[in-house]
Design a protein around this motif. Structure first.
Motif, PDB file in Angstrom:
ATOM      1  N   VAL A  54      55.922  28.273  77.090  1.00 52.30           N
ATOM      2  CA  VAL A  54      55.900  27.133  76.180  1.00 52.30           C
ATOM      3  C   VAL A  54      55.302  25.919  76.884  1.00 52.30           C
ATOM      4  N   ARG A  89      45.007  22.866  78.187  1.00 54.15           N
ATOM      5  CA  ARG A  89      45.675  24.119  77.866  1.00 54.15           C
ATOM      6  C   ARG A  89      44.786  25.250  78.372  1.00 54.15           C
ATOM      7  N   ARG A 127      52.781  38.269  69.862  1.00 53.12           N
ATOM      8  CA  ARG A 127      52.407  37.390  68.744  1.00 53.12           C
ATOM      9  C   ARG A 127      52.810  35.944  68.996  1.00 53.12           C
ATOM     10  N   GLU A 128      53.998  35.738  69.562  1.00 48.09           N
ATOM     11  CA  GLU A 128      54.527  34.390  69.728  1.00 48.09           C
ATOM     12  C   GLU A 128      54.023  33.681  70.980  1.00 48.09           C
ATOM     13  N   ALA A 152      49.400  34.801  71.728  1.00 53.12           N
ATOM     14  CA  ALA A 152      48.550  34.233  70.682  1.00 53.12           C
ATOM     15  C   ALA A 152      48.519  32.710  70.727  1.00 53.12           C
ATOM     16  N   ASN A 153      49.533  32.090  71.327  1.00 52.96           N
ATOM     17  CA  ASN A 153      49.612  30.633  71.350  1.00 52.96           C
ATOM     18  C   ASN A 153      49.411  30.023  72.734  1.00 52.96           C
ATOM     19  N   TYR A 166      44.774  27.054  72.463  1.00 50.21           N
ATOM     20  CA  TYR A 166      44.867  26.250  71.255  1.00 50.21           C
ATOM     21  C   TYR A 166      45.221  27.144  70.087  1.00 50.21           C
ATOM     22  N   LYS A 167      45.908  26.591  69.094  1.00 45.55           N
ATOM     23  CA  LYS A 167      46.226  27.383  67.910  1.00 45.55           C
ATOM     24  C   LYS A 167      44.922  27.756  67.223  1.00 45.55           C
ATOM     25  N   HIS A 213      39.497  28.570  69.626  1.00 45.69           N
ATOM     26  CA  HIS A 213      38.964  27.410  70.307  1.00 45.69           C
ATOM     27  C   HIS A 213      37.654  27.854  70.949  1.00 45.69           C
ATOM     28  N   ARG A 223      37.850  29.540  74.344  1.00 45.15           N
ATOM     29  CA  ARG A 223      38.811  30.628  74.574  1.00 45.15           C
ATOM     30  C   ARG A 223      38.089  31.964  74.624  1.00 45.15           C
TER      31      ARG A 223
END
Length: 93
Positions: free
Chosen positions: A41, A49, A70-71, A74-75, A78-79, A82, A85
Motif C-alpha cells: 500500500v 509510484r 487483483r488487489e 494491479a494497483n 497508477y490505477k 500509465h 508502465r
C-alpha cells in the motif's frame, strides 16, 4: 526517475533481491522486491509510484492468491494504464 518493482514467489527471494538492489540503486533508478502475499500500500520513492513492474512469480493457484494479485499487483503503479508502465512475465528457476 525509474522505480522498478519485481514481484517474486517468496519473502526469502524478495530479501535476496533487496540486498542486491541496494548496490545498484542510484539517482535515476530505484529497485524494490515484493513477495506474493506482501502488502504494498502506498509504495513510492521520492514521489514516484512504480514505473515498471516485473512479474517473476508462479501463476496464482488459490483464490486468495488471485485476490492478492487483483488487489496488490494491479494497483502497484497508477490505477489503470500509465504510459510508462511495463509488465513483464519472467520465470525464475
Amino acid at each position: 526517475m525509474e522505480f522498478v518493482v519485481m514481484v517474486v514467489d517468496t519473502p526469502d527471494q524478495a530479501r535476496i533481491l533487496e540486498s542486491v538492489f541496494k548496490d545498484i540503486d542510484n539517482d535515476r533508478m530505484h529497485f524494490r522486491a515484493l513477495a506474493v502475499g506482501q502488502a504494498a500500500v502506498g509504495w513510492q520513492h521520492k514521489g514516484t509510484r512504480p514505473t515498471k513492474i516485473i512479474l517473476a512469480y508462479d501463476e496464482p493457484k488459490t483464490e486468495r492468491e488471485r485476490q492478492w494479485e487483483r488487489e496488490v499487483v494491479a494497483n502497484l503503479g497508477y490505477k489503470g494504464e500509465h504510459p510508462t508502465r511495463e509488465t513483464l512475465w519472467i520465470k525464475l528457476k
